[in-house]
Design a protein around this motif. Structure first.
Motif, PDB file in Angstrom:
ATOM      1  N   SER A  65       0.840  -1.191   0.000  1.00 54.10           N
ATOM      2  CA  SER A  65       0.000   0.000   0.000  1.00 54.10           C
ATOM      3  C   SER A  65       0.880   1.248   0.000  1.00 54.10           C
ATOM      4  O   SER A  65       1.915   1.281   0.649  1.00 54.10           O
ATOM      5  N   VAL A  66       0.446   2.251  -0.709  1.00 53.86           N
ATOM      6  CA  VAL A  66       1.149   3.525  -0.785  1.00 53.86           C
ATOM      7  C   VAL A  66       0.266   4.573  -0.122  1.00 53.86           C
ATOM      8  O   VAL A  66      -0.940   4.574  -0.303  1.00 53.86           O
ATOM      9  N   ARG A  67       0.898   5.447   0.663  1.00 51.98           N
ATOM     10  CA  ARG A  67       0.114   6.483   1.334  1.00 51.98           C
ATOM     11  C   ARG A  67       0.911   7.771   1.371  1.00 51.98           C
ATOM     12  O   ARG A  67       2.134   7.768   1.258  1.00 51.98           O
ATOM     13  N   ALA A  68       0.182   8.865   1.522  1.00 50.10           N
ATOM     14  CA  ALA A  68       0.802  10.171   1.725  1.00 50.10           C
ATOM     15  C   ALA A  68      -0.158  10.992   2.567  1.00 50.10           C
ATOM     16  O   ALA A  68      -1.378  10.851   2.450  1.00 50.10           O
ATOM     17  N   ARG A  69       0.409  11.826   3.423  1.00 48.80           N
ATOM     18  CA  ARG A  69      -0.416  12.636   4.321  1.00 48.80           C
ATOM     19  C   ARG A  69       0.255  13.973   4.574  1.00 48.80           C
ATOM     20  O   ARG A  69       1.473  14.051   4.697  1.00 48.80           O
ATOM     21  N   VAL A  70      -0.570  15.008   4.664  1.00 56.99           N
ATOM     22  CA  VAL A  70      -0.089  16.363   4.932  1.00 56.99           C
ATOM     23  C   VAL A  70      -0.240  16.655   6.414  1.00 56.99           C
ATOM     24  O   VAL A  70      -1.274  16.363   7.017  1.00 56.99           O
ATOM     25  N   TYR A  71       0.784  17.253   6.997  1.00 52.40           N
ATOM     26  CA  TYR A  71       0.738  17.743   8.375  1.00 52.40           C
ATOM     27  C   TYR A  71       1.020  19.237   8.335  1.00 52.40           C
ATOM     28  O   TYR A  71       2.016  19.666   7.753  1.00 52.40           O
ATOM     29  N   VAL A  72       0.139  20.024   8.924  1.00 45.87           N
ATOM     30  CA  VAL A  72       0.272  21.472   8.918  1.00 45.87           C
ATOM     31  C   VAL A  72       0.429  21.946  10.362  1.00 45.87           C
ATOM     32  O   VAL A  72      -0.428  21.668  11.199  1.00 45.87           O
ATOM     33  N   PRO A  73       1.528  22.661  10.660  1.00 48.92           N
ATOM     34  CA  PRO A  73       1.734  23.163  12.030  1.00 48.92           C
ATOM     35  C   PRO A  73       0.550  24.011  12.492  1.00 48.92           C
ATOM     36  O   PRO A  73      -0.099  24.679  11.688  1.00 48.92           O
ATOM     37  N   ASP A  74       0.277  23.944  13.769  1.00 48.06           N
ATOM     38  CA  ASP A  74      -0.797  24.718  14.404  1.00 48.06           C
ATOM     39  C   ASP A  74      -2.192  24.348  13.910  1.00 48.06           C
ATOM     40  O   ASP A  74      -3.129  25.110  14.099  1.00 48.06           O
ATOM     41  N   SER A  75      -2.322  23.185  13.257  1.00 44.63           N
ATOM     42  CA  SER A  75      -3.646  22.758  12.801  1.00 44.63           C
ATOM     43  C   SER A  75      -4.265  21.771  13.788  1.00 44.63           C
ATOM     44  O   SER A  75      -5.394  21.349  13.604  1.00 44.63           O
ATOM     45  N   GLY A  76      -3.498  21.404  14.803  1.00 45.34           N
ATOM     46  CA  GLY A  76      -3.980  20.416  15.761  1.00 45.34           C
ATOM     47  C   GLY A  76      -3.747  18.990  15.295  1.00 45.34           C
ATOM     48  O   GLY A  76      -4.202  18.042  15.914  1.00 45.34           O
ATOM     49  N   ASP A  77      -3.033  18.837  14.183  1.00 48.00           N
ATOM     50  CA  ASP A  77      -2.757  17.507  13.641  1.00 48.00           C
ATOM     51  C   ASP A  77      -1.250  17.368  13.443  1.00 48.00           C
ATOM     52  O   ASP A  77      -0.628  18.213  12.806  1.00 48.00           O
ATOM     53  N   CYS A  78      -0.698  16.340  14.005  1.00 44.88           N
ATOM     54  CA  CYS A  78       0.712  16.040  13.781  1.00 44.88           C
ATOM     55  C   CYS A  78       0.864  14.528  13.775  1.00 44.88           C
ATOM     56  O   CYS A  78      -0.031  13.809  14.197  1.00 44.88           O
ATOM     57  N   VAL A  79       1.993  14.062  13.323  1.00 47.33           N
ATOM     58  CA  VAL A  79       2.186  12.618  13.209  1.00 47.33           C
ATOM     59  C   VAL A  79       2.071  11.941  14.580  1.00 47.33           C
ATOM     60  O   VAL A  79       1.482  10.877  14.713  1.00 47.33           O
ATOM     61  N   GLU A  80       2.597  12.580  15.607  1.00 47.18           N
ATOM     62  CA  GLU A  80       2.558  11.969  16.931  1.00 47.18           C
ATOM     63  C   GLU A  80       1.169  12.006  17.566  1.00 47.18           C
ATOM     64  O   GLU A  80       0.889  11.232  18.478  1.00 47.18           O
ATOM     65  N   CYS A  81       0.294  12.904  17.081  1.00 46.94           N
ATOM     66  CA  CYS A  81      -1.064  12.977  17.639  1.00 46.94           C
ATOM     67  C   CYS A  81      -1.822  11.663  17.463  1.00 46.94           C
ATOM     68  O   CYS A  81      -2.706  11.341  18.254  1.00 46.94           O
ATOM     69  N   LEU A 113       6.214   1.795  -7.036  1.00 48.65           N
ATOM     70  CA  LEU A 113       5.478   2.228  -5.851  1.00 48.65           C
ATOM     71  C   LEU A 113       6.074   3.508  -5.271  1.00 48.65           C
ATOM     72  O   LEU A 113       5.344   4.377  -4.795  1.00 48.65           O
ATOM     73  N   GLY A 114       7.381   3.628  -5.331  1.00 50.05           N
ATOM     74  CA  GLY A 114       8.018   4.868  -4.893  1.00 50.05           C
ATOM     75  C   GLY A 114       7.581   6.031  -5.776  1.00 50.05           C
ATOM     76  O   GLY A 114       7.354   7.144  -5.292  1.00 50.05           O
ATOM     77  N   SER A 115       7.429   5.775  -7.058  1.00 46.21           N
ATOM     78  CA  SER A 115       6.954   6.809  -7.976  1.00 46.21           C
ATOM     79  C   SER A 115       5.526   7.213  -7.654  1.00 46.21           C
ATOM     80  O   SER A 115       5.165   8.389  -7.731  1.00 46.21           O
ATOM     81  N   ILE A 116       4.704   6.244  -7.280  1.00 45.74           N
ATOM     82  CA  ILE A 116       3.326   6.549  -6.894  1.00 45.74           C
ATOM     83  C   ILE A 116       3.314   7.401  -5.631  1.00 45.74           C
ATOM     84  O   ILE A 116       2.567   8.374  -5.526  1.00 45.74           O
ATOM     85  N   ALA A 117       4.162   7.047  -4.658  1.00 43.90           N
ATOM     86  CA  ALA A 117       4.248   7.830  -3.417  1.00 43.90           C
ATOM     87  C   ALA A 117       4.653   9.268  -3.730  1.00 43.90           C
ATOM     88  O   ALA A 117       4.072  10.222  -3.201  1.00 43.90           O
ATOM     89  N   ALA A 118       5.636   9.452  -4.594  1.00 40.50           N
ATOM     90  CA  ALA A 118       6.071  10.798  -4.968  1.00 40.50           C
ATOM     91  C   ALA A 118       4.950  11.534  -5.702  1.00 40.50           C
ATOM     92  O   ALA A 118       4.728  12.726  -5.481  1.00 40.50           O
TER      93      ALA A 118
END
Length: 138
Positions: A65-81, A113-118
């Motif tokens: 599976s390939v995934r990508a996710r955006v994290y924006v500072p001060d949005s209340g969402d971070c990877v560790e959340c 798959l790396g190309s799909i991730a990019a």
């Protein structure tokens, strides 16, 4: 591909631990990453928050599976959340790309798959909340 989508931005690539890159070199519009361990994601998350930069994380799991996710500072969402005890327990786990390594098995992911991730990163980079990145903002 990134340069084709946003020719007015500088694109720098670093093939080293993120902690080895001076913070001044990471100032810009966004951080795009594709790393193989939680520790690196944790470091990137903290650096992006410190610099106030959005970052787009991508990865490939063992099932392909390939995934990508955006994290924006001060949005209340971070990877560790979204992390739980298991994630913190696995911080030291390393999954090398070298299939001959005895440390842990490789994902053996084909380059496609790396190309799909990019590609997912590029699509997310072009979408909100990152709208405006690469359009003269530095």
């Amino acid at each position: 591909m990134l340069r084709a989508c946003a020719p007015d931005i500088a694109v720098d690539m670093y093939d080293c631990p993120i902690e080895a890159v001076p913070l001044g070199k990471l100032r810009g519009c966004a951080i795009l990453s594709c790393v193989d361990n939680r520790s690196a994601r944790q470091s990137i998350n903290r650096i992006a928050a410190r610099l106030g930069l959005p970052w787009i994380d991508s990865g490939i799991d063992r099932a392909g599976s390939v995934r990508a996710r955006v994290y924006v500072p001060d949005s209340g969402d971070c990877v560790e959340c979204s992390w739980g005890e298991r994630d913190y327990a696995l911080l030291s786990q390393r999954l090398p790309c070298n299939p001959t390594s005895s440390a842990a098995p490789s994902t053996a992911a084909p380059i496609e798959l790396g190309s799909i991730a990019a590609g997912l990163q590029i699509a997310l980079l072009k979408k909100s909340p990152l709208r405006g990145i690469g359009r003269g903002r530095g």
